[in-house]
Enzyme design. Structure first.
Site, mmCIF file in Angstrom:
data_model
loop_
_atom_site.group_PDB
_atom_site.id
_atom_site.type_symbol
_atom_site.label_atom_id
_atom_site.label_comp_id
_atom_site.label_asym_id
_atom_site.label_seq_id
_atom_site.Cartn_x
_atom_site.Cartn_y
_atom_site.Cartn_z
ATOM 1 C CG HIS A 63 98.012 4.880 -31.073
ATOM 2 N ND1 HIS A 63 99.373 4.694 -31.230
ATOM 3 C CD2 HIS A 63 97.673 5.891 -31.916
ATOM 4 C CE1 HIS A 63 99.831 5.572 -32.122
ATOM 5 N NE2 HIS A 63 98.822 6.301 -32.544
ATOM 6 C CG ASP B 299 101.278 2.089 -30.120
ATOM 7 O OD1 ASP B 299 100.102 1.704 -30.275
ATOM 8 O OD2 ASP B 299 101.693 3.215 -30.472
ATOM 9 C CB SER C 121 99.870 6.885 -35.636
ATOM 10 O OG SER C 121 100.248 7.955 -34.817
#
Length: 226
Positions: free
Chosen positions: A59, A89, A160
């Site tokens: 992402h 992911d 992230s």
């Protein structure tokens, strides 16, 4: 009158406390954590010397074939998205530069345990590099159809794709998300998932953008001119 007799509590064996030298971790490992920047925002990534690739979240780079990665001295390098697995992911990046001086980070082969120390390293909100400390709240938390490591260490947007380290300096998870309406609830993709992805690659074609099927591990390739 009834008399109640209380027994003495059992004697517990005292185990030595393992202290973590975070300064040593910083000197040896943290330089391998980079910032990822693209037109939509920023995230984090880390370098695996064995594969000469950077690891981040899908992402973080979704919709992009090229991104910029930035080290702690704010030097920027162009990186190509080589592989992405949307269901897990995870994405792999190839930088147009060599990094012989970066440390060789180890991926743990041991299961994380509840209560263990954990360190979240990355670039939250795009600011300079930070590390937050916490514990493993749950090593097998089922979130969005996947088992994740849950931690009470601070996790924010921009973390992230970065690394979660244990007290041995080994990566235990890829930082992935947090609950926006809750405190102290961050999540990471267990390193076992990354082990599985890397082992399934074989000889990765480094001249093509590839999407990995989440259920069958097949690679869908599209030629790129890097």
């Amino acid at each position: 009158m009834k008399t109640t007799t209380f027994s003495s509590p059992p004697t517990l064996e005292r185990k030595p406390v393992i202290k973590t030298d975070t300064a040593h971790l910083q000197a040896d490992l943290f330089p391998a954590i980079f910032k990822v920047t693209q037109a939509r925002g920023s995230g984090s990534c880390f370098y695996l010397k064995k594969y000469n690739l950077f690891v981040t979240n899908h992402h973080v780079v979704e919709g992009f074939r090229q991104v910029a990665i930035e080290d702690h001295s704010r030097r920027r390098y162009l990186a190509h998205v080589l592989l992405t697995n949307p269901s897990q992911d995870i994405a792999l990046l190839k930088a147009e530069n060599n990094f012989p001086s970066l440390p060789d980070i180890r991926l743990t082969t041991q299961e994380a345990r509840t209560g263990e120390k954990i360190y979240v390293a990355g670039f939250p909100f795009g600011i300079p590099f930070t590390v937050t400390e916490g514990t493993v709240s749950a090593p097998l938390q089922f979130i969005d159809g996947q088992y994740r490591i849950q931690t009470d260490a601070a996790v924010n947007p921009g973390n992230s794709g970065g690394a979660m380290f244990n007290s041995k300096g080994e990566i235990v998870a890829i930082t992935s998300s947090k609950f926006t309406n809750a405190d102290n609830m961050g999540f990471g993709i267990r390193v076992e998932t990354l082990h599985g992805l890397l082992e399934s690659l074989g000889e990765l074609d480094r001249t093509a953008f590839q999407v990995q099927c989440g259920s069958c591990e097949e690679l869908i390739c599209e030629e790129e001119e890097f």
